[in-house]
Enzyme design. Structure first.
Site, PDB file in Angstrom:
ATOM      1  N   LYS A 107       0.858  -1.192   0.000  1.00 42.21           N
ATOM      2  CA  LYS A 107       0.000   0.000   0.000  1.00 42.21           C
ATOM      3  C   LYS A 107       0.883   1.227   0.000  1.00 42.21           C
ATOM      4  CE  LYS A 107      -4.516   0.679   0.191  1.00 42.21           C
ATOM      5  NZ  LYS A 107      -5.542  -0.225  -0.365  1.00 42.21           N
ATOM      6  N   GLY A 219     -20.673   6.528   2.131  1.00 41.21           N
ATOM      7  CA  GLY A 219     -19.763   6.791   1.016  1.00 41.21           C
ATOM      8  C   GLY A 219     -20.552   6.976  -0.260  1.00 41.21           C
ATOM      9  N   GLY A 221     -18.458   7.335  -3.277  1.00 43.34           N
ATOM     10  CA  GLY A 221     -17.332   7.346  -4.204  1.00 43.34           C
ATOM     11  C   GLY A 221     -17.423   6.166  -5.143  1.00 43.34           C
TER      12      GLY A 221
HETATM   13  P1  NAD Z   1     -13.615   7.546  -2.969  1.00 43.40           P
HETATM   14  O1  NAD Z   1     -12.597   8.555  -2.655  1.00 43.40           O
HETATM   15  O2  NAD Z   1     -14.060   7.379  -4.390  1.00 43.40           O
HETATM   16  O3  NAD Z   1     -14.944   7.844  -2.107  1.00 43.40           O
HETATM   17  C1  NAD Z   1     -14.912   7.975  -0.731  1.00 43.40           C
HETATM   18  C2  NAD Z   1     -16.299   8.406  -0.273  1.00 43.40           C
HETATM   19  O4  NAD Z   1     -16.321   8.441   1.151  1.00 43.40           O
HETATM   20  C3  NAD Z   1     -16.712   9.796  -0.751  1.00 43.40           C
HETATM   21  O5  NAD Z   1     -18.082   9.787  -1.121  1.00 43.40           O
HETATM   22  C4  NAD Z   1     -16.545  10.676   0.503  1.00 43.40           C
HETATM   23  O6  NAD Z   1     -17.424  11.787   0.515  1.00 43.40           O
HETATM   24  C5  NAD Z   1     -16.897   9.667   1.583  1.00 43.40           C
HETATM   25  N1  NAD Z   1     -16.366  10.022   2.901  1.00 43.40           N
HETATM   26  C6  NAD Z   1     -15.108  10.410   3.211  1.00 43.40           C
HETATM   27  N2  NAD Z   1     -15.014  10.679   4.533  1.00 43.40           N
HETATM   28  C7  NAD Z   1     -16.232  10.441   5.055  1.00 43.40           C
HETATM   29  C8  NAD Z   1     -16.789  10.538   6.360  1.00 43.40           C
HETATM   30  N3  NAD Z   1     -16.045  10.909   7.398  1.00 43.40           N
HETATM   31  N4  NAD Z   1     -18.095  10.226   6.520  1.00 43.40           N
HETATM   32  C9  NAD Z   1     -18.867   9.850   5.454  1.00 43.40           C
HETATM   33  N5  NAD Z   1     -18.406   9.748   4.216  1.00 43.40           N
HETATM   34  C10 NAD Z   1     -17.098  10.032   4.014  1.00 43.40           C
HETATM   35  O7  NAD Z   1     -13.110   6.157  -2.375  1.00 43.40           O
HETATM   36  P2  NAD Z   1     -13.453   4.672  -2.844  1.00 43.40           P
HETATM   37  O8  NAD Z   1     -12.506   4.274  -3.901  1.00 43.40           O
HETATM   38  O9  NAD Z   1     -14.913   4.524  -3.064  1.00 43.40           O
HETATM   39  O10 NAD Z   1     -13.024   3.853  -1.536  1.00 43.40           O
HETATM   40  C11 NAD Z   1     -13.883   3.739  -0.391  1.00 43.40           C
HETATM   41  C12 NAD Z   1     -13.331   2.684   0.565  1.00 43.40           C
HETATM   42  O11 NAD Z   1     -13.208   1.455  -0.141  1.00 43.40           O
HETATM   43  C13 NAD Z   1     -11.936   2.947   1.143  1.00 43.40           C
HETATM   44  O12 NAD Z   1     -11.862   2.376   2.430  1.00 43.40           O
HETATM   45  C14 NAD Z   1     -11.011   2.195   0.199  1.00 43.40           C
HETATM   46  O13 NAD Z   1      -9.781   1.875   0.818  1.00 43.40           O
HETATM   47  C15 NAD Z   1     -11.858   0.972  -0.066  1.00 43.40           C
HETATM   48  N6  NAD Z   1     -11.544   0.256  -1.299  1.00 43.40           N
HETATM   49  C16 NAD Z   1     -11.580   0.868  -2.516  1.00 43.40           C
HETATM   50  C17 NAD Z   1     -11.305   0.130  -3.666  1.00 43.40           C
HETATM   51  C18 NAD Z   1     -11.420   0.711  -5.039  1.00 43.40           C
HETATM   52  O14 NAD Z   1     -11.264  -0.042  -6.006  1.00 43.40           O
HETATM   53  N7  NAD Z   1     -11.722   1.977  -5.193  1.00 43.40           N
HETATM   54  C19 NAD Z   1     -10.955  -1.220  -3.546  1.00 43.40           C
HETATM   55  C20 NAD Z   1     -10.946  -1.816  -2.296  1.00 43.40           C
HETATM   56  C21 NAD Z   1     -11.238  -1.058  -1.171  1.00 43.40           C
END
Ligand code: NAD
Length: 428
Positions: A107, A219, A221
């Site tokens: 990571k 979330g 995202g």
């Molecule tokens: P992203 O940046 O696209 O979205 C994150 C979302 O979380 C946003 O909508 C943001 O507004 C929200 N957020 C942030 N802080 C917050 C809070 N305190 N309260 C409520 N909402 C909050 O991220 P992502 O890629 O969707 O990743 C989300 C999670 O999934 C993370 O833990 C990441 O490590 C994990 N993850 C992502 C992937 C991937 O392929 N993108 C793969 C495995 C795990």
């Protein structure tokens, strides 16, 4: 988010220690697996648009590569710490192992807030990150990918700088690239869809018809949006979504009791996954406090934002109606909260199984890059569905046979495979 009492690395280590004791791993294997093999911390100077130089802190941690090259995302976050990166790298090792792909865990991160950086500054940051670490990463050693607040464009800048440094084209060095530039179709959807593939399997096992269920999601995202899309497509109803509000520096939950409309919310959201409060209100959404998402009377809770969101305090707010928690985010549940969930008999699909769709598709991306032949989207998604369904089935079968909590069953499978690779290589 990290608080003084929460350290994700201690959480990851305590989860590992528990499983190591159950598996009766010998001391050498334990020492190898309970800490990263290698860690790098460095500074990245960037000339900002106003002419000043700002120095950012960057990390790369390689937890274990006994089963294959280290693999894991690069996060941009203002509160990133080395311990968060260590924990996430360890969870990557277990994630690749539980879905049985030939990769290890790594990571990386940069302490920064891209909301306040221009595209040029972000490009410099990406290029600076790989200049500091190019000798220690690569297609056969450590393969980065997008994560929180990073995307395909960031990956392409990193790849371009890496290829300039080493001379040549190495599309298998980094995944999550844009389609047409070595990226795989289906990668954008993969994590969110993967979450719903395993949720669908869990509901089948529990005899809960997905078409009649409701969910509340934290979330908005990448993960949350595609999970929402597929959940709704399979007939489910999402009644609330929580996300971060950049302007107010707090989070809100957006609720519509008869079901949110994904396209509508997408149209009023920004690229960081924040939602425009005023426009949401005009569209009939109730704007509730940030942690209201966890208090909803729904069948499914889906944390898909950050770590430490289901903790000692918030776990008490979970409605008795909740049957399943499917962890889209990494490390959303603290060990104390996990105990409460276990006692309440809520079915948990643990993070490193539930969100493994992303890394599984990244592995497909590498395979496609290495053979220079790219698959149709349907083929990618169907292979992904097969991999996730099969990983869920193995974990559920073990949980059923040995009467284990799902998280413990997933850890048992993942850690055993890595421990075996460590022993077979003669490391311990
Ligand atoms: P992203 O940046 O696209 O979205 C994150 C979302 O979380 C946003 O909508 C943001 O507004 C929200 N957020 C942030 N802080 C917050 C809070 N305190 N309260 C409520 N909402 C909050 O991220 P992502 O890629 O969707 O990743 C989300 C999670 O999934 C993370 O833990 C990441 O490590 C994990 N993850 C992502 C992937 C991937 O392929 N993108 C793969 C495995 C795990």
């Amino acid at each position: 988010m990290e608080t003084s009492s929460y350290n994700p690395y201690r959480v990851a280590q305590s989860q590992f220690d528990k499983i190591a004791a159950v598996l009766e791993l010998d001391e050498g294997v334990r020492q190898i697996l309970r800490q990263p093999m290698r860690e790098y911390q460095f500074t990245i100077p960037v000339r900002m648009d106003d002419g000043t130089v700002r120095v950012f802190n960057g990390f790369r941690v390689q937890h274990n590569d006994a089963r294959g090259p280290a693999k894991g995302g690069i996060r941009f976050h203002p509160m990133e710490t080395i311990d968060t990166v260590r924990a996430l790298s360890m969870w990557m090792t277990w994630k690749c192992s539980v879905v049985n792909i030939p990769l290890g865990g790594g990571k990386g991160g940069i302490v920064c807030d891209p909301h306040h950086l221009s595209m040029r500054e972000q490009e410099q940051l990406c290029r600076g990150w790989v200049r500091q670490i190019a000798k220690n990463v690569g297609p056969v050693t450590d393969i980065p990918a997008p994560d929180v607040m990073t995307n395909g464009q960031h990956m392409l800048w990193i790849l371009d700088e890496y290829e300039t440094i080493v001379g040549g084209r190495y599309p298998g060095f980094i995944t999550g690239k844009p389609v047409g530039m070595g990226g795989s179709l289906g990668r954008t959807e993969a994590t969110g869809y993967g979450v719903i593939y395993v949720l669908r399997e869990a509901m089948r096992e529990l005899n809960i018809p997905l078409a009649k269920t409701t969910a509340s999601i934290q979330g908005f995202g990448n993960v949350a949006r595609y999970a929402t899309e597929l959940f709704i497509r399979l007939g489910g109803t999402v009644i609330s979504i929580a996300c971060w509000d950049q302007g107010d520096k707090t989070s809100y939950s957006y609720r519509k009791k008869n079901g949110i409309n994904l396209d509508e919310l997408r149209s009023i959201s920004d690229k960081f996954g924040g939602i425009d409060k005023n426009r949401a209100r005009d569209l009939g959404y109730e704007i509730l406090p940030g942690d209201a998402w966890i208090q909803q009377d729904v069948d499914v809770l889906l944390p898909a934002a950050l770590e430490n969101q289901i903790n000692r305090e918030t776990v008490q707010k979970i409605s008795p109606k909740v049957k399943i928690i499917v962890e889209g985010a990494n490390g959303p549940t603290t060990p104390e909260a996990d105990e409460v969930i276990k006692q309440r008999n809520i079915f948990v699909i643990p993070d490193f199984l539930a969100n493994a769709g992303g890394v599984t598709c990244s592995y497909f991306e590498q395979v496609q890059c290495n053979s220079n032949y790219f698959w149709e989207k349907d083929e990618v998604l169907s292979k992904l569905d097969t991999a996730m369904t099969s990983a869920f089935a193995s974990v559920h079968e073990l949980a059923d046979q040995k009467k284990l909590y799902m998280r413990d069953a997933a850890y048992t499978i993942a850690v055993s495979r890595v421990a075996q690779a460590v022993r077979q290589r003669g490391w311990a």
